[in-house]
Design a protein around this motif. Structure first.
Motif, PDB file in Angstrom:
ATOM      1  N   THR A   1      10.997  -3.439   2.053  1.00  0.00           N
ATOM      2  CA  THR A   1      10.282  -2.201   1.779  1.00  0.00           C
ATOM      3  C   THR A   1       9.494  -1.800   3.015  1.00  0.00           C
ATOM      4  O   THR A   1       9.147  -2.650   3.838  1.00  0.00           O
ATOM      5  CB  THR A   1       9.355  -2.369   0.549  1.00  0.00           C
ATOM      6  OG1 THR A   1       8.704  -1.129   0.272  1.00  0.00           O
ATOM      7  CG2 THR A   1       8.327  -3.452   0.748  1.00  0.00           C
TER       8      THR A   1
ATOM      9  N   ASP B   1       7.819  11.841   1.004  1.00  0.00           N
ATOM     10  CA  ASP B   1       6.600  11.040   1.080  1.00  0.00           C
ATOM     11  C   ASP B   1       6.313  10.558   2.491  1.00  0.00           C
ATOM     12  O   ASP B   1       5.325   9.867   2.724  1.00  0.00           O
ATOM     13  CB  ASP B   1       6.684   9.834   0.135  1.00  0.00           C
ATOM     14  CG  ASP B   1       6.633  10.243  -1.332  1.00  0.00           C
ATOM     15  OD1 ASP B   1       6.309  11.408  -1.621  1.00  0.00           O
ATOM     16  OD2 ASP B   1       6.924   9.385  -2.189  1.00  0.00           O
TER      17      ASP B   1
ATOM     18  N   ALA C   1       4.814   1.192  -4.351  1.00  0.00           N
ATOM     19  CA  ALA C   1       5.895   0.248  -4.641  1.00  0.00           C
ATOM     20  C   ALA C   1       5.402  -1.188  -4.511  1.00  0.00           C
ATOM     21  O   ALA C   1       5.717  -2.031  -5.355  1.00  0.00           O
ATOM     22  CB  ALA C   1       7.077   0.502  -3.712  1.00  0.00           C
ATOM     23  N   HIS C   2       4.611  -1.466  -3.485  1.00  0.00           N
ATOM     24  CA  HIS C   2       4.091  -2.826  -3.298  1.00  0.00           C
ATOM     25  C   HIS C   2       3.266  -3.249  -4.508  1.00  0.00           C
ATOM     26  O   HIS C   2       3.378  -4.392  -4.973  1.00  0.00           O
ATOM     27  CB  HIS C   2       3.230  -2.915  -2.038  1.00  0.00           C
ATOM     28  CG  HIS C   2       3.935  -2.506  -0.795  1.00  0.00           C
ATOM     29  ND1 HIS C   2       3.266  -2.262   0.386  1.00  0.00           N
ATOM     30  CD2 HIS C   2       5.241  -2.274  -0.523  1.00  0.00           C
ATOM     31  CE1 HIS C   2       4.131  -1.899   1.324  1.00  0.00           C
ATOM     32  NE2 HIS C   2       5.332  -1.903   0.787  1.00  0.00           N
TER      33      HIS C   2
ATOM     34  N   VAL D   1       7.858   8.289   4.238  1.00  0.00           N
ATOM     35  CA  VAL D   1       8.044   6.862   4.491  1.00  0.00           C
ATOM     36  C   VAL D   1       9.284   6.590   5.335  1.00  0.00           C
ATOM     37  O   VAL D   1       9.477   5.476   5.804  1.00  0.00           O
ATOM     38  CB  VAL D   1       8.091   6.036   3.182  1.00  0.00           C
ATOM     39  CG1 VAL D   1       6.757   6.116   2.459  1.00  0.00           C
ATOM     40  CG2 VAL D   1       9.228   6.479   2.292  1.00  0.00           C
ATOM     41  N   SER D   2      10.126   7.611   5.515  1.00  0.00           N
ATOM     42  CA  SER D   2      11.317   7.478   6.351  1.00  0.00           C
ATOM     43  C   SER D   2      11.475   8.748   7.172  1.00  0.00           C
ATOM     44  O   SER D   2      11.002   9.819   6.782  1.00  0.00           O
ATOM     45  CB  SER D   2      12.573   7.284   5.498  1.00  0.00           C
ATOM     46  OG  SER D   2      12.500   6.078   4.779  1.00  0.00           O
TER      47      SER D   2
ATOM     48  N   MET E   1       4.756   1.926   1.832  1.00  0.00           N
ATOM     49  CA  MET E   1       5.125   2.198   0.435  1.00  0.00           C
ATOM     50  C   MET E   1       4.184   1.448  -0.520  1.00  0.00           C
ATOM     51  O   MET E   1       4.594   0.602  -1.310  1.00  0.00           O
ATOM     52  CB  MET E   1       6.590   1.835   0.211  1.00  0.00           C
ATOM     53  CG  MET E   1       7.516   2.639   1.105  1.00  0.00           C
ATOM     54  SD  MET E   1       9.231   2.151   0.938  1.00  0.00           S
ATOM     55  CE  MET E   1       9.775   3.428  -0.198  1.00  0.00           C
ATOM     56  N   HIS E   2       2.915   1.804  -0.463  1.00  0.00           N
ATOM     57  CA  HIS E   2       1.872   1.055  -1.173  1.00  0.00           C
ATOM     58  C   HIS E   2       2.044   1.062  -2.693  1.00  0.00           C
ATOM     59  O   HIS E   2       1.803   0.040  -3.344  1.00  0.00           O
ATOM     60  CB  HIS E   2       0.487   1.577  -0.778  1.00  0.00           C
ATOM     61  CG  HIS E   2       0.225   1.491   0.684  1.00  0.00           C
ATOM     62  ND1 HIS E   2       0.161   0.295   1.365  1.00  0.00           N
ATOM     63  CD2 HIS E   2       0.050   2.461   1.622  1.00  0.00           C
ATOM     64  CE1 HIS E   2      -0.057   0.515   2.646  1.00  0.00           C
ATOM     65  NE2 HIS E   2      -0.125   1.826   2.837  1.00  0.00           N
TER      66      HIS E   2
ATOM     67  N   TYR F   1      11.929   9.415  -0.232  1.00  0.00           N
ATOM     68  CA  TYR F   1      11.786   8.773   1.072  1.00  0.00           C
ATOM     69  C   TYR F   1      11.358   9.733   2.170  1.00  0.00           C
ATOM     70  O   TYR F   1      10.522   9.391   3.001  1.00  0.00           O
ATOM     71  CB  TYR F   1      13.079   8.048   1.450  1.00  0.00           C
ATOM     72  CG  TYR F   1      13.245   6.756   0.685  1.00  0.00           C
ATOM     73  CD1 TYR F   1      12.974   5.535   1.290  1.00  0.00           C
ATOM     74  CD2 TYR F   1      13.650   6.751  -0.639  1.00  0.00           C
ATOM     75  CE1 TYR F   1      13.110   4.347   0.589  1.00  0.00           C
ATOM     76  CE2 TYR F   1      13.782   5.577  -1.354  1.00  0.00           C
ATOM     77  CZ  TYR F   1      13.510   4.379  -0.743  1.00  0.00           C
ATOM     78  OH  TYR F   1      13.625   3.207  -1.438  1.00  0.00           O
TER      79      TYR F   1
END
Length: 170
Positions: free
Chosen positions: A131, A36, A138-139, A38-39, A135-136, A33
């Protein structure tokens, strides 16, 4: 080397987490997280709190050659960690994380499938997840497994953090 041992070296194996896995789960989750991007760093404490997560969720890990390379938290409705479930027919999973070196080897998919199987086993009819919009990878996984976007359930846990929802009947 036995055929089973050879297979396990090449294919991830999913199992329930045990307390000895918690440090590795925390490390994987923080890396996935925060590493990358994303958080933000203010989420580090929650990402690292595997013991707290285990009180509210069922944790699964993926192993490759006996090394934990991924984890996920399966959450039933009613636990604060569930966030967006609306009733006992819904379950969720959170904090899906796979180590960078194991991505693309199927660990993430196996962890999601373990959550879907667990949802069915406890009588749920739908899995909902939140999500981050960035988070591509994961999508793509969620869509490949049959999840569909549910924009009516998108939400923001705090200002500046927007989450999108996917759901799947199980």
């Amino acid at each position: 080397m036995s055929a089973t041992a050879a297979r396990d070296r090449l294919n991830p194996v999913v199992r329930p987490a045990v307390e000895a896995d918690y440090p590795r789960i925390g490390e994987l989750t923080v890396t996935a997280y925060l590493g990358d991007g994303v958080s933000g760093p203010d989420y580090r404490a929650e990402l690292s709190d595997v013991t707290g997560r285990a009180r509210q969720a069922e944790l699964f890990v993926a192993e490759l050659d006996r090394v934990v390379v991924g984890s996920v938290a399966f959450v039933r409705h009613g636990a604060p960690f569930a966030e967006i479930t609306t009733g006992p027919e819904e379950a969720a999973f959170r904090m899906l994380a796979v180590s960078p070196e194991a991505r693309g080897l199927g660990a993430g998919e196996l962890l999601v499938r373990a959550c879907l199987d667990q949802a069915r086993a406890v009588g749920c009819t739908r899995v909902v997840i939140s999500t981050g919009p960035l988070m591509h990878a994961a999508h793509r996984l969620y869509v490949r497994l049959g999840f569909q976007r549910e924009p009516s359930r998108d939400w923001s846990p705090k200002p500046g953090v927007d989450l999108i929802c996917y759901q799947l009947p199980v």
